[in-house]
Design a protein around this motif. Structure first.
Motif, mmCIF file in Angstrom:
data_model
loop_
_atom_site.group_PDB
_atom_site.id
_atom_site.type_symbol
_atom_site.label_atom_id
_atom_site.label_comp_id
_atom_site.label_asym_id
_atom_site.label_seq_id
_atom_site.Cartn_x
_atom_site.Cartn_y
_atom_site.Cartn_z
ATOM 1 N N MET A 357 -46.690 -15.217 -24.906
ATOM 2 C CA MET A 357 -47.076 -13.777 -25.490
ATOM 3 C C MET A 357 -47.300 -12.663 -24.382
ATOM 4 O O MET A 357 -48.262 -12.971 -23.630
ATOM 5 C CB MET A 357 -48.206 -13.823 -26.296
ATOM 6 N N GLU A 358 -46.534 -11.865 -24.309
ATOM 7 C CA GLU A 358 -46.760 -10.924 -23.023
ATOM 8 C C GLU A 358 -46.684 -9.483 -23.797
ATOM 9 O O GLU A 358 -46.126 -9.164 -24.596
ATOM 10 C CB GLU A 358 -45.411 -11.148 -22.225
ATOM 11 N N ASP A 359 -47.419 -8.781 -23.070
ATOM 12 C CA ASP A 359 -47.685 -7.213 -23.174
ATOM 13 C C ASP A 359 -46.403 -6.655 -22.610
ATOM 14 O O ASP A 359 -45.972 -6.512 -21.238
ATOM 15 C CB ASP A 359 -49.169 -6.682 -22.712
ATOM 16 N N VAL A 360 -45.555 -6.029 -23.564
ATOM 17 C CA VAL A 360 -44.151 -5.340 -22.947
ATOM 18 C C VAL A 360 -44.543 -4.154 -21.857
ATOM 19 O O VAL A 360 -43.957 -4.055 -20.907
ATOM 20 C CB VAL A 360 -43.427 -4.858 -23.930
ATOM 21 N N ASN A 361 -45.583 -3.282 -22.331
ATOM 22 C CA ASN A 361 -45.894 -2.299 -21.443
ATOM 23 C C ASN A 361 -46.315 -2.710 -20.027
ATOM 24 O O ASN A 361 -45.828 -2.056 -18.878
ATOM 25 C CB ASN A 361 -47.001 -1.543 -22.092
ATOM 26 N N ARG A 362 -47.209 -3.742 -20.071
ATOM 27 C CA ARG A 362 -47.533 -4.406 -18.518
ATOM 28 C C ARG A 362 -46.445 -4.928 -17.736
ATOM 29 O O ARG A 362 -46.201 -4.663 -16.512
ATOM 30 C CB ARG A 362 -48.682 -5.548 -18.912
ATOM 31 N N LEU A 386 -44.901 5.180 -22.441
ATOM 32 C CA LEU A 386 -45.050 3.919 -23.186
ATOM 33 C C LEU A 386 -46.121 4.017 -24.317
ATOM 34 O O LEU A 386 -47.141 4.166 -24.203
ATOM 35 C CB LEU A 386 -45.703 2.731 -22.213
ATOM 36 N N GLU A 387 -45.644 3.497 -25.511
ATOM 37 C CA GLU A 387 -46.630 3.651 -26.588
ATOM 38 C C GLU A 387 -47.765 2.395 -26.570
ATOM 39 O O GLU A 387 -47.246 1.535 -26.208
ATOM 40 C CB GLU A 387 -45.710 3.253 -28.040
ATOM 41 N N ILE A 388 -48.972 3.148 -26.730
ATOM 42 C CA ILE A 388 -50.169 2.319 -26.595
ATOM 43 C C ILE A 388 -50.264 1.245 -28.020
ATOM 44 O O ILE A 388 -49.641 1.521 -28.935
ATOM 45 C CB ILE A 388 -51.320 2.917 -26.553
ATOM 46 N N HIS A 389 -51.087 0.168 -27.657
ATOM 47 C CA HIS A 389 -51.468 -0.573 -28.717
ATOM 48 C C HIS A 389 -50.173 -1.224 -29.393
ATOM 49 O O HIS A 389 -50.023 -1.920 -30.527
ATOM 50 C CB HIS A 389 -52.204 0.013 -29.859
ATOM 51 N N LEU A 390 -49.167 -1.653 -28.595
ATOM 52 C CA LEU A 390 -48.037 -2.566 -28.953
ATOM 53 C C LEU A 390 -48.488 -4.005 -28.966
ATOM 54 O O LEU A 390 -49.188 -4.309 -28.284
ATOM 55 C CB LEU A 390 -46.794 -2.363 -27.958
ATOM 56 N N PRO A 391 -47.915 -4.681 -29.964
ATOM 57 C CA PRO A 391 -48.362 -6.098 -30.324
ATOM 58 C C PRO A 391 -47.758 -6.816 -28.893
ATOM 59 O O PRO A 391 -46.507 -6.357 -28.539
ATOM 60 C CB PRO A 391 -47.865 -6.416 -31.551
ATOM 61 N N ALA A 392 -48.386 -8.114 -28.894
ATOM 62 C CA ALA A 392 -47.742 -8.916 -27.756
ATOM 63 C C ALA A 392 -46.545 -9.474 -28.428
ATOM 64 O O ALA A 392 -46.340 -9.818 -29.318
ATOM 65 C CB ALA A 392 -48.774 -9.799 -27.321
ATOM 66 N N VAL A 393 -45.485 -10.008 -27.656
ATOM 67 C CA VAL A 393 -44.266 -10.489 -28.095
ATOM 68 C C VAL A 393 -43.989 -11.802 -27.366
ATOM 69 O O VAL A 393 -44.398 -11.834 -25.949
ATOM 70 C CB VAL A 393 -43.142 -9.420 -27.673
ATOM 71 N N SER A 428 -41.094 2.959 -24.428
ATOM 72 C CA SER A 428 -41.385 1.762 -25.300
ATOM 73 C C SER A 428 -41.814 2.179 -26.572
ATOM 74 O O SER A 428 -42.729 3.281 -26.584
ATOM 75 C CB SER A 428 -42.397 0.776 -24.529
ATOM 76 N N SER A 429 -41.586 1.768 -27.562
ATOM 77 C CA SER A 429 -42.180 2.150 -29.101
ATOM 78 C C SER A 429 -41.913 0.785 -29.938
ATOM 79 O O SER A 429 -41.106 -0.104 -29.717
ATOM 80 C CB SER A 429 -41.302 3.223 -29.538
ATOM 81 N N SER A 430 -42.674 1.001 -31.212
ATOM 82 C CA SER A 430 -42.502 0.109 -32.176
ATOM 83 C C SER A 430 -41.328 0.702 -33.039
ATOM 84 O O SER A 430 -41.050 1.591 -33.476
ATOM 85 C CB SER A 430 -43.927 0.049 -33.065
ATOM 86 N N ASP A 431 -40.495 -0.250 -33.301
ATOM 87 C CA ASP A 431 -39.288 -0.230 -34.258
ATOM 88 C C ASP A 431 -39.804 -0.361 -35.410
ATOM 89 O O ASP A 431 -40.561 -1.216 -36.039
ATOM 90 C CB ASP A 431 -38.274 -1.180 -33.790
ATOM 91 N N PRO A 432 -38.977 0.466 -36.486
ATOM 92 C CA PRO A 432 -39.362 0.195 -38.008
ATOM 93 C C PRO A 432 -39.125 -1.051 -38.566
ATOM 94 O O PRO A 432 -39.502 -1.314 -39.546
ATOM 95 C CB PRO A 432 -38.630 1.267 -38.659
ATOM 96 N N GLY A 433 -38.283 -1.726 -37.835
ATOM 97 C CA GLY A 433 -37.859 -3.017 -38.348
ATOM 98 C C GLY A 433 -38.896 -4.355 -37.809
ATOM 99 O O GLY A 433 -38.627 -5.226 -37.797
ATOM 100 N N ASN A 434 -40.132 -3.605 -37.444
ATOM 101 C CA ASN A 434 -41.161 -4.789 -36.786
ATOM 102 C C ASN A 434 -40.837 -5.320 -35.717
ATOM 103 O O ASN A 434 -41.030 -6.611 -35.505
ATOM 104 C CB ASN A 434 -41.552 -5.682 -38.124
ATOM 105 N N SER A 435 -40.078 -4.514 -34.728
ATOM 106 C CA SER A 435 -39.762 -5.064 -33.197
ATOM 107 C C SER A 435 -40.193 -3.940 -32.370
ATOM 108 O O SER A 435 -40.566 -2.953 -32.337
ATOM 109 C CB SER A 435 -38.157 -5.077 -33.485
ATOM 110 N N ILE A 436 -40.182 -4.395 -31.357
ATOM 111 C CA ILE A 436 -40.471 -3.337 -30.056
ATOM 112 C C ILE A 436 -39.283 -3.202 -29.361
ATOM 113 O O ILE A 436 -38.486 -4.043 -29.188
ATOM 114 C CB ILE A 436 -41.395 -4.344 -29.081
ATOM 115 N N CYS A 437 -39.241 -1.709 -29.152
ATOM 116 C CA CYS A 437 -38.075 -1.084 -28.587
ATOM 117 C C CYS A 437 -38.185 -0.599 -27.109
ATOM 118 O O CYS A 437 -39.344 0.048 -26.981
ATOM 119 C CB CYS A 437 -37.453 -0.222 -29.306
ATOM 120 N N ILE A 438 -37.439 -0.960 -26.245
ATOM 121 C CA ILE A 438 -37.531 -0.640 -24.871
ATOM 122 C C ILE A 438 -36.293 0.294 -24.459
ATOM 123 O O ILE A 438 -35.300 -0.382 -24.484
ATOM 124 C CB ILE A 438 -37.729 -1.696 -23.769
ATOM 125 N N ALA A 439 -36.296 1.365 -24.187
ATOM 126 C CA ALA A 439 -35.255 2.174 -23.819
ATOM 127 C C ALA A 439 -35.172 2.742 -22.274
ATOM 128 O O ALA A 439 -36.321 3.135 -21.874
ATOM 129 C CB ALA A 439 -34.953 3.231 -24.686
#
Length: 505
Positions: A357-362, A386-393, A428-439
């Motif tokens: 489980m990793e923090d994508v922003n870090r 980078l959007e804060i409070h993103l869930p770990a992936v 980085s952002s949270s995707d509407p489909g309950n995913s994390i998006c990085i662009a």
């Protein structure tokens, strides 16, 4: 003249040949019954005969022949005269014209009546209508000829076997194939034992023998020797023909040439093998290119970091702190190379790869720090949102780092031909489909062929291998995410990928 009275001759009334009861019986028989004197002149004709031919029938043979079909007159006259001369029974079949002037086939039989001295005193006979029988025979012969022609023109080998398995008939198509003379049945049976390929003869005989013994159908592929000395593959079938009691009276065989199909199948197998070999070669080439591409990045970073470390230590005065930082990056890059090699070895050993489980922003910050010297060397300004409070992936840390390194480096290289101030945006952002998006968004020239960028070995760089984005695509899909590219309306391009959050796994 009455049907029940005897005919008169030139010397006056003849004697009665039957009593009244017998005459009544003969008159009513539905067949034609007649009598003649020893010379062949009619002395009696029953009612059925006169009804068919008319009452005015001639008595003499010469006049009677007028009722016989012209094609039959001569053989009838010769046969009848021979019987009169020799006393042999009369047997003939010919066409006779009735009162309606229509000809019909009749079978005529006559027997002599002799006195005690053996002299012929009369001839008695019958004339039986066989028109339907003749017509049936003609039809049967026509159908037989038609069937024979059909069997001969069938583009397959047809043959018949006796119940015990002896070949009794083959069609012309098969005879031509084998080079046999159909007029010699003995040659057919003798040759049938020599036409099978040496490797197929015993299996065919064994399988056919079992079918003959059990009454089961025979079906088998084998090779037959053609008249020109070449073997061709055949598909043979033999079916039993049974009578109403279920007894086998004959075997019907059909053999179809499948040589072209066999050769086509063999060619297809060879093509499939060649294609599989080419695919293995291509996969091996792709794998080698992937390994080289993945190893090249950390090794390049090691070389760059070593040069940076040497410059800081060679400065006057030496910058020990910056040299230590450069040396630490060299160690990190070397470790990354070792991790890549380890994952490749695990791949070949089919070992499961560990995900944490990793923090994508870090993870983004770590990659940016790792590439800071490269970013500065290309005078690139980073814009991080980078959007804060993103869930770990859950992810493979090294693999996702490789994806980020690839995308950032591609973005920097895409802006080589732009102005001196180049901005690379990372979001980085949270995707509407309950995913994390990085662009990763650059300000370069964009993709000329966005639909081809994920094809292996496709590249627009003079020194590129065309494996970076395909590898990134494979890694992201292996994590259950999606990677895509798009050209920006104002110029440049964006490469983005998603990683499913734990609630979407």
């Amino acid at each position: 003249m009455s049907n029940n009275e005897a005919l008169t001759n030139e010397n006056g009334p003849s004697r009665e040949v039957r009593d009244a009861g017998e005459l009544d019986l003969l008159a009513t028989i539905p067949g034609h019954v007649w009598s003649t004197d020893p010379s062949g002149r009619f002395t009696y004709r029953n009612r059925s005969m006169e009804a068919f031919f008319g009452a005015g029938l001639p008595r003499d043979l010469v006049d009677w022949l007028e009722r016989v079909h012209k094609d039959d007159q001569r053989p009838v006259a010769e046969t009848w005269q021979t019987s009169i001369d020799t006393g042999q029974p009369l047997e003939t079949a010919h066409r006779l014209c009735g009162i309606d002037d229509e000809y019909r086939w009749f079978r005529v039989s006559g027997r002599p009546l002799r006195d005690v001295s053996g002299h012929i005193i009369a001839w008695h006979g019958q004339t039986i209508d066989i028109e339907e029988e003749k017509q049936d025979a003609v039809d049967l012969r026509a159908r037989s000829i038609e069937l024979s022609l059909l069997v001969d023109i069938v583009p397959s080998h047809v043959w018949l076997l006796a119940p015990e398995g002896t070949t009794t008939m083959i069609n012309k198509h098969m005879a031509d194939f084998l080079g046999l003379d159909l007029s010699n049945a003995g040659d057919v049976e003798a040759v049938m034992d020599t036409v099978f390929h040496a490797d197929d003869a015993e299996p065919v005989r064994s399988a056919l023998g079992r079918c003959l013994a059990t009454g089961d159908s025979f079906s088998m592929s084998y090779r037959l020797l053609r008249a020109d000395g070449t073997f061709r593959w055949m598909l043979g079938r033999v079916e039993p023909i049974r009578d109403k009691d279920g007894n086998i009276v004959q075997w019907f065989g059909l053999c179809q040439d499948i040589e072209d199909h066999v050769q086509a199948a063999a060619a297809l197998r060879r093509s499939a093998e060649q294609l599989a070999h080419a695919a293995r070669t291509a996969n091996l080439s792709q794998l080698a290119a992937s390994i080289a591409h993945e190893i090249n990045q950390p090794l390049t970073a090691v070389v760059t970091g070593s040069d940076v470390c040497a410059r800081w230590l060679s400065a006057d005065p030496p910058n020990i702190e910056r040299g230590k930082q450069a040396a630490e990056r060299v160690a990190q890059d070397a470790l990354a190379a070792l991790n890549i090699v380890g994952r490749i070895r695990a791949l070949f050993r089919n070992q499961p790869q560990t995900r944490t489980m990793e923090d994508v922003n870090r993870l983004v910050h770590e990659v940016v720090d790792l590439m800071s010297d490269e970013i500065l060397a290309n005078t690139t300004r980073l814009d991080l949102k980078l959007e804060i409070h993103l869930p770990a992936v859950p992810l493979d840390r090294i693999q996702v780092q490789q994806v980020l390194v690839n995308l950032i480096r591609n973005g920097i290289q895409a802006m080589d031909s732009t102005g001196p101030l180049r901005t690379l945006k990372i979001r980085s952002s949270s995707d509407p489909g309950n995913s994390i998006c990085i662009a990763v968004e650059d300000a370069g020239t964009g993709f000329a062929h966005p639909d081809l960028v994920f094809e292996p070995f496709f590249t627009t760089k003079s020194n590129g291998m065309g494996m970076g984005l395909p590898i990134c695509h494979s890694i992201v899909e292996a994590h259950g995410g999606r990677l895509w590219v798009e050209n920006n309306p104002g110029g440049g391009a964006t490469v983005a990928f998603t990683l499913p959050a734990p609630g979407n796994r």
